[in-house]
Write a protein that holds these residues in place. Structure first.
Motif, PDB file in Angstrom:
ATOM      1  N   MET A 156      47.933  42.521  36.734  1.00 33.04           N
ATOM      2  CA  MET A 156      48.550  43.587  37.495  1.00 33.04           C
ATOM      3  C   MET A 156      48.983  43.027  38.845  1.00 33.04           C
ATOM      4  O   MET A 156      48.172  42.507  39.599  1.00 33.04           O
ATOM      5  CB  MET A 156      47.544  44.719  37.689  1.00 33.04           C
ATOM      6  CG  MET A 156      48.049  45.826  38.546  1.00 33.04           C
ATOM      7  SD  MET A 156      46.789  47.093  38.730  1.00 33.04           S
ATOM      8  CE  MET A 156      47.638  48.154  39.836  1.00 33.04           C
TER       9      MET A 156
ATOM     10  N   SER B  83      47.096  40.367  44.689  1.00 32.26           N
ATOM     11  CA  SER B  83      47.587  39.962  43.371  1.00 32.26           C
ATOM     12  C   SER B  83      46.827  38.746  42.854  1.00 32.26           C
ATOM     13  O   SER B  83      46.485  38.679  41.662  1.00 32.26           O
ATOM     14  CB  SER B  83      49.085  39.658  43.426  1.00 32.26           C
ATOM     15  OG  SER B  83      49.812  40.828  43.695  1.00 32.26           O
TER      16      SER B  83
ATOM     17  N   LEU C  58      43.379  39.887  41.689  1.00 33.87           N
ATOM     18  CA  LEU C  58      43.479  40.599  40.417  1.00 33.87           C
ATOM     19  C   LEU C  58      43.743  39.641  39.257  1.00 33.87           C
ATOM     20  O   LEU C  58      43.260  39.867  38.139  1.00 33.87           O
ATOM     21  CB  LEU C  58      44.553  41.681  40.487  1.00 33.87           C
ATOM     22  CG  LEU C  58      44.232  42.854  41.412  1.00 33.87           C
ATOM     23  CD1 LEU C  58      45.421  43.806  41.505  1.00 33.87           C
ATOM     24  CD2 LEU C  58      42.993  43.582  40.941  1.00 33.87           C
ATOM     25  N   GLU C  59      44.469  38.566  39.494  1.00 34.76           N
ATOM     26  CA  GLU C  59      44.673  37.547  38.461  1.00 34.76           C
ATOM     27  C   GLU C  59      43.350  36.875  38.106  1.00 34.76           C
ATOM     28  O   GLU C  59      43.073  36.611  36.927  1.00 34.76           O
ATOM     29  CB  GLU C  59      45.683  36.504  38.929  1.00 34.76           C
ATOM     30  CG  GLU C  59      47.113  36.995  38.960  1.00 34.76           C
ATOM     31  CD  GLU C  59      48.064  35.970  39.550  1.00 34.76           C
ATOM     32  OE1 GLU C  59      47.693  34.773  39.644  1.00 34.76           O
ATOM     33  OE2 GLU C  59      49.179  36.360  39.929  1.00 34.76           O
TER      34      GLU C  59
ATOM     35  N   ASP D 158      41.390  39.224  35.945  1.00 37.96           N
ATOM     36  CA  ASP D 158      41.913  39.197  34.581  1.00 37.96           C
ATOM     37  C   ASP D 158      41.400  37.989  33.818  1.00 37.96           C
ATOM     38  O   ASP D 158      41.071  38.078  32.628  1.00 37.96           O
ATOM     39  CB  ASP D 158      43.440  39.204  34.586  1.00 37.96           C
ATOM     40  CG  ASP D 158      44.025  40.550  34.985  1.00 37.96           C
ATOM     41  OD1 ASP D 158      43.283  41.563  34.882  1.00 37.96           O
ATOM     42  OD2 ASP D 158      45.193  40.584  35.401  1.00 37.96           O
ATOM     43  N   GLN D 159      41.304  36.837  34.492  1.00 36.68           N
ATOM     44  CA  GLN D 159      40.772  35.637  33.847  1.00 36.68           C
ATOM     45  C   GLN D 159      39.299  35.831  33.478  1.00 36.68           C
ATOM     46  O   GLN D 159      38.867  35.429  32.395  1.00 36.68           O
ATOM     47  CB  GLN D 159      40.906  34.424  34.769  1.00 36.68           C
ATOM     48  CG  GLN D 159      42.309  33.926  34.937  1.00 36.68           C
ATOM     49  CD  GLN D 159      42.380  32.751  35.915  1.00 36.68           C
ATOM     50  OE1 GLN D 159      41.369  32.219  36.336  1.00 36.68           O
ATOM     51  NE2 GLN D 159      43.597  32.364  36.253  1.00 36.68           N
TER      52      GLN D 159
ATOM     53  N   GLN E 113      37.822  38.696  32.841  1.00 40.00           N
ATOM     54  CA  GLN E 113      37.721  39.671  31.767  1.00 40.00           C
ATOM     55  C   GLN E 113      38.102  39.060  30.422  1.00 40.00           C
ATOM     56  O   GLN E 113      37.696  39.571  29.377  1.00 40.00           O
ATOM     57  CB  GLN E 113      38.599  40.885  32.068  1.00 40.00           C
ATOM     58  CG  GLN E 113      38.038  41.753  33.166  1.00 40.00           C
ATOM     59  CD  GLN E 113      38.909  42.956  33.467  1.00 40.00           C
ATOM     60  OE1 GLN E 113      40.084  42.977  33.131  1.00 40.00           O
ATOM     61  NE2 GLN E 113      38.321  43.957  34.110  1.00 40.00           N
ATOM     62  N   ALA E 114      38.862  37.975  30.421  1.00 42.29           N
ATOM     63  CA  ALA E 114      39.266  37.333  29.177  1.00 42.29           C
ATOM     64  C   ALA E 114      38.129  36.497  28.579  1.00 42.29           C
ATOM     65  O   ALA E 114      38.195  36.129  27.403  1.00 42.29           O
ATOM     66  CB  ALA E 114      40.494  36.444  29.431  1.00 42.29           C
TER      67      ALA E 114
END
Length: 95
Positions: free
Chosen positions: A1, A32, A35-36, A39-40, A42-43
């Motif tokens: 996001m 940003s 948030l990246e 995301d990493q 959460q993967a």
């Protein structure tokens, strides 16, 4: 996001914060990037990992639950203006 400059400006307006255009762009870029990273994280596959309360397997030593001081209720309540059945009486505040 991805967060853009207009999102930061809208948040600044809602929170009544004065922010310059340059600062808004920098904050948008920083958020940003964070948030990246989220995301990493959460993967990552954590299906075989059990939740932990603490990263170290340390056990806290507890002391015995023993009375170590004498009961001073009577001497302390003797100084109070009003007591009843071992409780301090105070003036009523709420009617």
């Amino acid at each position: 996001m991805a967060v853009n400059k207009s999102d930061i400006e809208k948040l600044a307006e809602l929170s009544r914060i004065d922010i310059s255009d340059e600062a808004a762009a920098n904050v948008a870029q920083s958020i940003s990037e964070v948030l990246e990273l989220v995301d990493q994280l959460q993967a990552a596959d954590t299906s075989g990992v059990s939740p932990m309360a603490h990263p170290l397997d340390a056990v806290q030593r507890l002391r015995r639950d023993e009375v170590t001081e004498p009961n001073q209720r009577e001497s302390l309540q003797a100084m109070a203006p009003a007591t009843e059945d071992g409780l301090y009486l105070v003036p009523r505040v709420i009617e």
